[in-house]
Design a protein around this motif. Sequence first.
Motif: not given
Length: 582
Positions: A78-91, A98-102
């Motif tokens: 999700d983080i990778a695709f969000s960065k490529l598409s310009g949307r906010a990550p982790l919606q 808390a986010f672990t093991d990304m």
Amino acid sequence: MSHAVAKAALSGRPDRAIDSIARPPDKIGHPPPASRPVLSRKFFQIGFNKCGTTFIARLFAMNGIPTVHWEENGLAEDIAFSKLSGRAPLQPWAHVTAFTDMESVRSINLPIVEAFRDFAYLDRSFPGSVFLLNTRRVEDWIISRYRHRGGRYARACAQARGVGLPDLADLWQADWDAHLAAVRSHFAGRPELIQIDIDKAGPADYRDALAPYFDLPTCPDLPGPGLRRKRAGYLPALDRMLNTPRAAIPAADHDRIAGGLAAFARPARIRMKPVGFAACSGQFATFDAATGKVAARGGVPLPILPDAGRRFHLDPAFPRWMNVAAAVNDIAEVASRGLYYIDMQPACRAGAGDGARIGRPILAPSRRAGAENVFLWPAPRAHWPGNDAFLGNPDRADPPFPDKRDRAIWRGALSDDAAEDGAPPGADRLGFVAAHAGSTDVDAAFLPGDRAALDRRGHGGLATGRADEAFLLSHRYLICLGGVAGLRDFAALANTRSVVLKEEDDWQGFHSGLFQPWRHYVPLAQGCGDLAERLAWARANPAECGRISERARAICAALADPDLRRRHLTRVLQDYRAATGQ
């Protein structure tokens, strides 16, 4: 550092499995408790995996703080695709603190994503967040990574990065050094970065370091002696993994075998008709290699985007397109031009008969013999060298043929993607297994996961509790039933010191032309009515069985060769472009 790190002393604290309600141990995602408001400040663990990430996740989760761990690759993707598409990550996880093991490392041809290394992007996206850099003794970390998931993780990494297994140690060391330096530079002088060496820290150290930001009164226990004893066995297994010689394919054979694969991949006929692609499945898509655009029917863009290195990322919210994304990456590795029509449904019936005509050639993972306009392409999930489902775990225990049980065995799933329309799911397989119940010569049973479905049919006793690989390979004769599931299973069975008894039918996969009856396997008639006869022949001809097995393994070694695979795929696409006037 070279792979000599395998000789380093084992120490450190391994990851610990986490108990979680209604989720597998590696997947943690707790909704916010009704009694506690959602925290606005986010927490990101940005050290590498195999550095106590599950302990950190459990620390937050057991204190009632909404936590998501790994999410089966979903966080990183999700983080990778969000960065490529310009949307906010982790919606999808807006309520999570808390986010672990990304990280995402799949055993198919999708990019490796280490989203924790995108800490600057996360810092910009979530101002005021807290970041934890968890580290350990680097030599132990490398060993632990090599043995993660029984070695499957390392094999997938090596395939994705185009290197040999021993080369990973140097690459991982360089990644480690670069990441730690980048993190410390970015957060220099900022209190939002917390650093913990898991080899030295106790549970209270985590609680105290995070106390300015989060209330964590309850701490989980650190791993006990059982896991440390397990780690003591890593070195011998790692030595086998890195030093077992692999069969070398003479370079002179590469073109010959690749040419044979490409020739078999060509359709029986190519006919351009104005009938469109109605006979294709819901996995039909087009890929323009020059522009990088991937579309479904009607030109609707699919959620698959290229990064700067022309690796294509799938939005994890749309897993149904994962096979298409993997096929797109396969194509992009060997072609920078061309428009390709693909159908990644495991059982492709397009082109087989008047009622299934298609307007122009497609690439597909299977076809019926004689199908027109269907070029064979490797199935993403089962025919990628970094996936153990393709040729089996290369380090598995496989006794010599004479030392195995003089018995035939079949293990498989109830359903098959190739079941004919209108037929009860698994009817043929159910009949086969039921016919051999109690047999002393044939051990046939369904996998344990089918027990519930079999119970509903009154056949729960046909599922087995013994289906591990070592048990399977302790038998001299391995049965491969037909259909698309048979195409998927065959190579892993052929790449053993056993002999495959294969049910013949008219389904074809990309490698079907290489394996010949009586030379690489013992053929069974459709329906397996001659199984007793064929088994009797095999028992009477052990020397020839040994030669059949040896020849099959030689073919499998060729299929695992990266250079040969690249030549094979290149030739298929050259033929495809020629056939479509490109």
